[in-house]
Design a protein around this motif. Structure first.
Motif, PDB file in Angstrom:
ATOM      1  N   VAL A  54      47.016  33.386  48.177  1.00  0.00           N
ATOM      2  CA  VAL A  54      46.519  34.809  48.108  1.00  0.00           C
ATOM      3  C   VAL A  54      47.427  35.287  46.929  1.00  0.00           C
ATOM      4  CG1 VAL A  54      47.197  37.140  49.084  1.00  0.00           C
ATOM      5  CG2 VAL A  54      46.188  35.139  50.592  1.00  0.00           C
ATOM      6  N   TRP A  55      48.833  34.650  46.858  1.00  0.00           N
ATOM      7  CA  TRP A  55      49.363  35.391  45.796  1.00  0.00           C
ATOM      8  C   TRP A  55      48.922  34.987  44.415  1.00  0.00           C
ATOM      9  CZ3 TRP A  55      55.241  33.786  47.401  1.00  0.00           C
ATOM     10  CH2 TRP A  55      55.752  35.019  48.290  1.00  0.00           C
ATOM     11  N   LEU A  56      48.298  33.575  44.362  1.00  0.00           N
ATOM     12  CA  LEU A  56      47.814  33.146  42.940  1.00  0.00           C
ATOM     13  C   LEU A  56      46.383  34.073  42.654  1.00  0.00           C
ATOM     14  CD1 LEU A  56      48.039  29.285  43.758  1.00  0.00           C
ATOM     15  CD2 LEU A  56      49.266  30.598  42.077  1.00  0.00           C
ATOM     16  N   LEU A  57      45.592  34.145  43.725  1.00  0.00           N
ATOM     17  CA  LEU A  57      44.263  35.158  43.472  1.00  0.00           C
ATOM     18  C   LEU A  57      44.918  36.620  43.090  1.00  0.00           C
ATOM     19  CD1 LEU A  57      41.385  35.546  43.288  1.00  0.00           C
ATOM     20  CD2 LEU A  57      41.652  35.991  45.911  1.00  0.00           C
ATOM     21  N   TYR A  58      45.885  37.192  43.753  1.00  0.00           N
ATOM     22  CA  TYR A  58      46.427  38.387  43.179  1.00  0.00           C
ATOM     23  C   TYR A  58      46.651  38.372  41.911  1.00  0.00           C
ATOM     24  CZ  TYR A  58      49.018  42.794  42.994  1.00  0.00           C
ATOM     25  OH  TYR A  58      49.395  43.887  42.526  1.00  0.00           O
ATOM     26  N   ALA A  59      47.432  37.505  41.603  1.00  0.00           N
ATOM     27  CA  ALA A  59      47.824  37.528  40.003  1.00  0.00           C
ATOM     28  C   ALA A  59      46.897  37.424  38.884  1.00  0.00           C
ATOM     29  CB  ALA A  59      48.678  36.218  39.646  1.00  0.00           C
ATOM     30  N   TRP A  60      45.789  36.831  39.484  1.00  0.00           N
ATOM     31  CA  TRP A  60      44.670  37.031  38.519  1.00  0.00           C
ATOM     32  C   TRP A  60      43.922  38.422  38.597  1.00  0.00           C
ATOM     33  CZ3 TRP A  60      39.371  37.598  39.941  1.00  0.00           C
ATOM     34  CH2 TRP A  60      38.564  37.693  38.765  1.00  0.00           C
ATOM     35  N   CYS A  61      44.011  38.940  39.470  1.00  0.00           N
ATOM     36  CA  CYS A  61      43.260  40.221  39.743  1.00  0.00           C
ATOM     37  C   CYS A  61      44.362  41.417  39.010  1.00  0.00           C
ATOM     38  CB  CYS A  61      43.277  40.667  41.314  1.00  0.00           C
ATOM     39  SG  CYS A  61      41.996  39.733  42.177  1.00  0.00           S
ATOM     40  N   ARG A  62      45.538  41.223  39.374  1.00  0.00           N
ATOM     41  CA  ARG A  62      46.494  42.204  38.497  1.00  0.00           C
ATOM     42  C   ARG A  62      46.467  42.126  37.173  1.00  0.00           C
ATOM     43  NH1 ARG A  62      47.802  46.542  39.824  1.00  0.00           N
ATOM     44  NH2 ARG A  62      46.897  46.872  37.833  1.00  0.00           N
ATOM     45  N   ARG A  63      46.377  40.761  36.623  1.00  0.00           N
ATOM     46  CA  ARG A  63      46.191  40.625  35.355  1.00  0.00           C
ATOM     47  C   ARG A  63      45.098  41.050  34.685  1.00  0.00           C
ATOM     48  NH1 ARG A  63      48.680  41.190  30.525  1.00  0.00           N
ATOM     49  NH2 ARG A  63      48.484  39.216  29.112  1.00  0.00           N
ATOM     50  N   CYS A  64      44.060  40.886  35.204  1.00  0.00           N
ATOM     51  CA  CYS A  64      42.705  41.298  34.639  1.00  0.00           C
ATOM     52  C   CYS A  64      42.693  42.874  34.566  1.00  0.00           C
ATOM     53  CB  CYS A  64      41.546  40.970  35.662  1.00  0.00           C
ATOM     54  SG  CYS A  64      41.128  39.052  35.479  1.00  0.00           S
ATOM     55  N   ASP A  65      43.165  43.585  35.579  1.00  0.00           N
ATOM     56  CA  ASP A  65      43.283  44.907  35.810  1.00  0.00           C
ATOM     57  C   ASP A  65      44.230  45.539  34.505  1.00  0.00           C
ATOM     58  OD1 ASP A  65      42.629  47.575  36.745  1.00  0.00           O
ATOM     59  OD2 ASP A  65      43.902  47.396  38.342  1.00  0.00           O
ATOM     60  N   ASP A  66      45.425  44.927  34.516  1.00  0.00           N
ATOM     61  CA  ASP A  66      46.156  45.382  33.152  1.00  0.00           C
ATOM     62  C   ASP A  66      45.688  44.940  31.955  1.00  0.00           C
ATOM     63  OD1 ASP A  66      48.005  45.949  34.933  1.00  0.00           O
ATOM     64  OD2 ASP A  66      49.152  44.182  35.153  1.00  0.00           O
ATOM     65  N   LEU A  67      45.008  44.041  31.747  1.00  0.00           N
ATOM     66  CA  LEU A  67      44.310  43.781  30.485  1.00  0.00           C
ATOM     67  C   LEU A  67      43.044  44.787  30.311  1.00  0.00           C
ATOM     68  CD1 LEU A  67      44.076  39.844  30.181  1.00  0.00           C
ATOM     69  CD2 LEU A  67      45.425  41.585  28.712  1.00  0.00           C
ATOM     70  N   ALA A  68      42.339  44.952  31.121  1.00  0.00           N
ATOM     71  CA  ALA A  68      41.296  45.972  30.993  1.00  0.00           C
ATOM     72  C   ALA A  68      41.587  47.453  30.784  1.00  0.00           C
ATOM     73  CB  ALA A  68      40.193  45.868  32.239  1.00  0.00           C
ATOM     74  N   ASP A  69      42.746  47.895  31.430  1.00  0.00           N
ATOM     75  CA  ASP A  69      43.378  49.113  31.311  1.00  0.00           C
ATOM     76  C   ASP A  69      44.383  49.419  30.282  1.00  0.00           C
ATOM     77  OD1 ASP A  69      41.416  50.028  33.008  1.00  0.00           O
ATOM     78  OD2 ASP A  69      42.990  50.278  34.849  1.00  0.00           O
ATOM     79  N   ASN A  70      44.835  48.008  29.615  1.00  0.00           N
ATOM     80  CA  ASN A  70      45.877  48.098  28.727  1.00  0.00           C
ATOM     81  C   ASN A  70      47.138  48.705  29.112  1.00  0.00           C
ATOM     82  OD1 ASN A  70      47.218  47.589  26.243  1.00  0.00           O
ATOM     83  ND2 ASN A  70      46.398  49.430  25.338  1.00  0.00           N
ATOM     84  N   GLN A  71      47.581  48.388  30.564  1.00  0.00           N
ATOM     85  CA  GLN A  71      48.713  48.673  31.049  1.00  0.00           C
ATOM     86  C   GLN A  71      49.609  47.372  31.482  1.00  0.00           C
ATOM     87  OE1 GLN A  71      46.983  50.892  34.310  1.00  0.00           O
ATOM     88  NE2 GLN A  71      46.165  49.081  35.198  1.00  0.00           N
ATOM     89  N   ASP A  72      50.591  47.968  32.244  1.00  0.00           N
ATOM     90  CA  ASP A  72      51.733  46.739  32.856  1.00  0.00           C
ATOM     91  C   ASP A  72      51.696  46.885  34.116  1.00  0.00           C
ATOM     92  OD1 ASP A  72      53.402  44.697  32.895  1.00  0.00           O
ATOM     93  OD2 ASP A  72      55.188  46.001  32.175  1.00  0.00           O
TER      94      ASP A  72
END
Length: 346
Positions: A54-72
């Protein structure tokens, strides 16, 4: 010896892009702690193997969201210029990760690893990426059906992948529907809580047709004299949240105990956020609604009792949105084009 080699060497494919699994899990744990304290708490209730995935999948979701919105890690939005290029990068890195090639980004390598271990598909990943694309386009829902599709991409599709990570078969449509319901419930709670923050970022997820029904003028959603109308819209969304939440509980009943406990804890915490917004009415956006640590621990304890009892009440009515109907629309029509800026229905 200084002549170029005539031997063409290809990059070997390896799950996780060649990174050590434990290193990827450590990175993913840090990501979920920084990105979502509520989900981080609930995730610790899984058995260790499921938790790591679950953590591994979450990390991808979080990183994609951050890249898309240019945030941290979900912080303030950055400069939005170049959003289309960032979405393209997300797709390319995701594809490379699924091929087992190194991406130079541990979050994408983590996704490649969990996708290989659990059988996540490119189609599943694309359904989620389309949600980031809608935000990058500045898309806003005109109708309830538009909102349903958005919620599917940004949360329902994530729920489907999380279910597969928990061991649900990709062929078990009923269980995947229930996982999607949980994603819908989470997203609706987020939408009603974050109306003010989204408005400041020039984003709106309330259906335009509903705003017209309430006589809320474009761009005036947070104006003080519309607070009651906004509260009425929020109450409608929370009613939908609760129906999806009830059906998600039916699915949780079929999960192993530890997964059931984690899912019910998360459902209780996010549901409490939505119900608190409804309770506060026009004052719900005076400050951001949060559930404190003590409150979260109470929900974890209540979820434990509920998971042990494992007798969810049969909902009276089916949820308002159905994954199958939305998927047919997604597959047939492709990405939603951006609408004109805040047009009023005729």
């Amino acid at each position: 010896m200084l002549a170029p080699s005539r031997i063409l060497r290809t990059t070997p494919t390896q799950p996780g892009g060649g990174r050590e699994r434990e290193d990827l899990i450590d990175h993913a744990e840090d990501s979920i702690i920084r990105g979502s304290r509520s989900f981080a708490l609930a995730s610790r209730l899984f058995d260790s193997d499921t938790r790591d995935k679950v953590w591994l999948l979450y990390a991808w979701c979080r990183r994609c969201d951050d890249l898309a919105d240019n945030q941290d890690h979900g912080g303030d939005l950055g400069e939005q210029e170049g959003a289309e290029r960032r979405i393209t990068a997300i797709r390319l890195l995701t594809e490379r990760a699924m091929e087992g090639l190194p991406t130079a980004d541990p979050a994408f390598d983590a996704f490649g690893l969990v996708a290989r271990e659990c059988g996540l598909t490119r189609e599943m990943a694309e359904d989620v990426i389309m949600g980031f694309e809608l935000d990058a386009m500045g898309w806003r829902p005109r109708s309830e059906a538009d909102l349903a599709r958005y919620c599917y991409h940004v949360a329902g599709a994530v729920g489907v992948m999380m279910a597969v990570v928990m061991g649900v078969s990709r062929d078990d449509s009923w269980m995947l529907d229930r996982a999607c319901d949980l994603g819908f419930a989470f997203q609706l709670a987020n939408i009603v809580r974050d109306v003010s923050e989204d408005d400041k970022a020039d984003r709106r997820y309330l259906p335009l047709e509903w705003m017209v029904e309430e006589d809320i003028e474009p761009g005036m959603v947070m104006h003080p004299h519309h607070r009651q109308e906004l509260a009425d819209i929020a109450a409608r969304l929370i009613e939908r949240m609760e129906r999806h939440e009830a059906w998600a509980r039916m699915g949780a009943a079929r999960l192993p105990f530890r997964s059931r406990w984690a899912v019910l804890a998360a459902a209780r915490i996010y549901g409490a956020i939505g119900r608190r917004v409804r309770e506060l009415g026009p004052h719900a956006w005076d400050r951001r609604v949060v559930i404190g640590r003590a409150g979260k621990l109470r929900h974890v304890a209540a979820a434990f009792v509920e998971a042990v009892r494992n007798k969810p009440e049969q909902p009276a009515e089916p949820p308002p949105w159905h994954r199958g109907t939305i998927l047919i629309d997604v597959r047939m029509s492709g990405p939603i084009p951006p609408p004109p800026m805040e047009p009023l229905p005729d």
